[in-house]
Design an enzyme around this catalytic site. Sequence first.
Site, PDB file in Angstrom:
ATOM      1  CG  HIS A   1      60.612  88.901  20.619  1.00 35.31           C
ATOM      2  ND1 HIS A   1      59.881  88.443  21.695  1.00 35.31           N
ATOM      3  CD2 HIS A   1      61.478  89.833  21.123  1.00 35.31           C
ATOM      4  CE1 HIS A   1      60.283  89.065  22.793  1.00 35.31           C
ATOM      5  NE2 HIS A   1      61.244  89.909  22.476  1.00 35.31           N
ATOM      6  CB  CYS A  57      56.674  89.191  23.127  1.00 35.00           C
ATOM      7  SG  CYS A  57      56.495  88.333  21.546  1.00 35.00           S
TER       8      CYS A  57
END
Length: 856
Positions: A816, A340
Site C-alpha cells: 500500500h 494507491c
Amino acid sequence: MQRAALFRGGDAQMAAGDLGELLVPYMPTIRVPKSGDRVYKTECAFSYESPDSEGGLYVCMNTFLGFGREHIERHYRKTGQCVYLHLKRHVIEKVPGASGGALPKRRNAQLFLDLEISSDLNSDDFEYEDEAKLVIFPDHYEISLPNIEELPALVTIACDALLSAKSPYRKQEPDSWEEELQASKHAKTLVQLDNGVRIPPSGWKCSKCDLRENLWLNLTDGSVLCGKWFFDGSGGNGHAMEHYKETGYPLAVKLGTITPDGADVYSFDEEEPVLDPHIAKHLAHFGIDMLQMQVTENGLRDNDIKPRVSEWEVIQEAGVKLKPMYGPGYTGMKNLGNSCYLNAVMQAIFSIPEFQRAYVGNLPRIFDYSPLDPTQDFNTQMAKLGHGLLSGQYSKPPMKSELIEQVMKEEHKLQHNGISPRMFKAFISKGHPEFSSNRQQDAQEFFLHLINLVERNPVGSENPSDVFRFLVEERTQCCQSRKVRYTERVDYIMQLPVAMEAATNKDELIAYELKRREAEAARRPLPELVRAKIPFSACLQAFSEPSNVEDFWSSALQAKSAGVKTSRFASFPEYLVVQIKKFTFGLDWIPKKLDVSIDMPDFLDISHLRARGLQPGEEELPDIAPPIVIPDDPKALDIDESSVMQLAEMGFPLEACRKAVYYTGNLGAEVAFNWIIAHMEEPDFAEPLVIPVFGEVASSGTAALGAVGLDNQPPEEMVAILISMGFQRNLAIQALKATNNNLERALEWIFSHPDPEEESDPALDTMDMENNANANILAETGSEGPRIKDGPGSKFCFSLDLAVIFHMGTSTMSGHYVCHLRKEGRWVIYNDLRVCASERPPKDLGYIYFYHRIPS
C-alpha cells in the site's frame, strides 16, 4: 429563460403527438448506444459531478458523454447537441413504518443498475429515489421518464439502452482476468459458527494433509484447508473445495494475502473470486486483526511485525488520533483497487505550484479548447483532477448535528468528500500492460510514465515537468588505457542505493536474525522486528562512487576491457526527486524490499556532486565503433533451454518461455521474465515461436533477432527490450542499427558508446520514450534537445518541504502507498480518501522524496 415541465400523468401533460412533434427536429442527433460505445452516466467529463450531485448529471444522447450542471452549457455551445438525459438521485428520510430493511429501499431500480450505493446510506433511516428525464436545450424543456406511450420508439429505445449500459471502465474482453471483483451475495448474511476457533499468526497447515502452502481459511467455521494445484506451482489437494461440498460453507480467504486493505476471498458457491465488504469483521471472529497483517510473497505470514514497529502501523500513524483536514488542497482520492500508487503520486504532483498553474490555472482555456471527447484528452483530465484536488469542492467538513437534523427533515444532501479518479486512471493507463491492470504497481515507474505523458502533451508555453529535469554527466574510463569518455543524459529521478553494509546497528541485526531462525525452527512467535539503520551519508557516498561497466569494449584498445563509470550532476532541478532503491530481485525474480530506516535530512547539500567535465591531463577515448559481425544464419541461434525450463516451472506456457528467452538474446531467465511480464496480455503470447528469415519484417508481437523494421528502423520489440534495461531510446535504436539488430552485439555497442549520436528522425520524437530503472526519459522536441533549468552559484541545497511517498509491504507487487505533504507549515497524511494532520511523519521510512531547491 423559458422552462416547461412535462410530467407523465400530470396536469401539464402533452399529447403524444405534441411530444413527437417536439422531438422531430432532434431525431437525427439521437443515437442508440451500440456494443463498444462508452456511456458515461456516472461522472462528468470535466468534473466529479454525478447523479448524486445537487444538479445531477446530463448525458448527451449523441456522444453519451456526461456533464455536470456547470459544464453542460459548454458542450451545448460547442456541439449544438440539444437532447440530454438528465439523471438525478434523491436521498430522502424514510417515512415511519416504511420498509424496515437494512438497506435503503430502491425505487425505479431499473434506471440505475450501475450506480454505486453510498456507504453513508446503509441504514434504516434513508431511502433513495432515482429520477430520469429528457432535457431539450436551449429552452430546458423537460420530459419525465418513463414516458413510453408518448415518446417516439427510437427515443424510448435509446433511453432504455443508455440507462442499462454498463460502466465504461469495466474490461470488455471476455478473456480478461483483470475484471472488477463483485461483492459476494453471501458477505452480508454470512453465518459464522461460535465454535471458539482462533487462528494463530503463523505455523498454518492444512488440517487434513499438513500442507503449508496455498491455505484457505473458511469464514464460517474457521477450518484451514489447502486449495487445488495451480499453474504457478503453488497448490494443494483440494481439501478446501471438498469441505465446501460437505458443509456448504461458501466463503474462504487465502491466508497470507490479508493486509489492512483487504484479502483474497473466494466464493465456492459463486465459483469466482469476490469482494467481502465485511472481511474485517469476519476475520476478527477468528481473532485476526487486519491492521497487523501483511502479505508475503510466498503466501505465508511472517509474524515479525509488531504494532509498535510495523511499517503499516508507523507509516499510517495507527494508534494516534489524527485530526481530519478539509478544504482546498485537502481532498482525498478513492482507492479503485490497488490504485494507491496513483493516488500518492498525483497528490504529490499537484502540491507543486508549476503543475497547479499549468493545469488548474489554465483550466478555463483547457476546457474551452478540449476535443469533442474530453475523456480522451490528457490535459483535460489533468485539469479536472487538479481542480478536484485543489478546489475544496469535494472536501467539506461534516455539518453540525442540529443543521443535519434540520436538513434531514426534507432531503438528505450527500457530503462530497473525496474524488474517484476512475476516468483519469482509465485514460492515463490505456494501452499500458501494467497500469491498465488492477495489480499493484511501482509508484516510481508510474511517476515516470506520467512525466512521459506530460512531455508529449504540452500545455501552453511552459512545460511543468521542466522542474524535475536535470542533466547527468557520466564519466566512463578504460581501466587499462586510463582514457575517458564524458557523456550527458537527461534524468528526472536521483536513485540512491541502500548501503546495507553501513548499518549502524549490525550487532542488533545479527542477534535478531539468530532469534528469528530459532523461533521459526521451534515454531514460536517471532521476536520483535529490528530494522537496519542506514546513515544517509553512506547512501550518498554509494551513489557517487565509481561502478563497474559490464563487458566494456574499449575503443582505445579495440577490445574488451575493464571499465568504470561515475555520475555527477551537470545541472540541478527546481525539485529534486530522490528514490531510495529499496527494491531488489530475489532468486525467484520476485521484487523484494529492504526494510530499512534512513535518516533523511531536512536540508540536502549536494554541491560536491557538481559535474566538472574533461579535466586537464585527461585523454578522451577515440570514437570508434566495435566491429560488426553479421550472423550467417540467424535461425541457428540456440535457445538456452535451462532458462526456458526455469520460466516454465513458474507456470508460464512453454512456447511463451521459448519466445521470451529467444527475444532477449539468451541473456538469462531474469531478463526473459521481464519480457514475459510485458507481453503476457498479447493475443499471441502462447503461440509457437516463429523465427523470420534474415531481412524480413517481423510483426510487433513477434520481432526476432536479425529482423529489419519498417523504414529501416529496428524492430520495436528489440528496442523495448533495451529500454527495459534502462537505456535511452535513441541509444537503443542506434545500437541496433549499428549491429544489424543483433541484440547481444547491440549491448556491447552501447557499453562502448554511451553517448548517442545526433538523431534527426522526427519519428523518434513522437514514439514512446519510457524507461524504467534509470529514468532516462529523453523528450527531445527538436535539435536543441530538452529544456534544462539550472541556477547560478556554487551551492546547491534542497529542502524537504514538499512531499514524501511511502510504501508498505514486501514488494512493488503488493502492499500500500500513502503520501505525506507539507501544507501550511505542517505535514499532512493522504491515505486514499483519508486526509489528516500528521503527528509523527516517519520520514526515515520513505520511498520517494520531493526536495525543493533553496535559492542560492
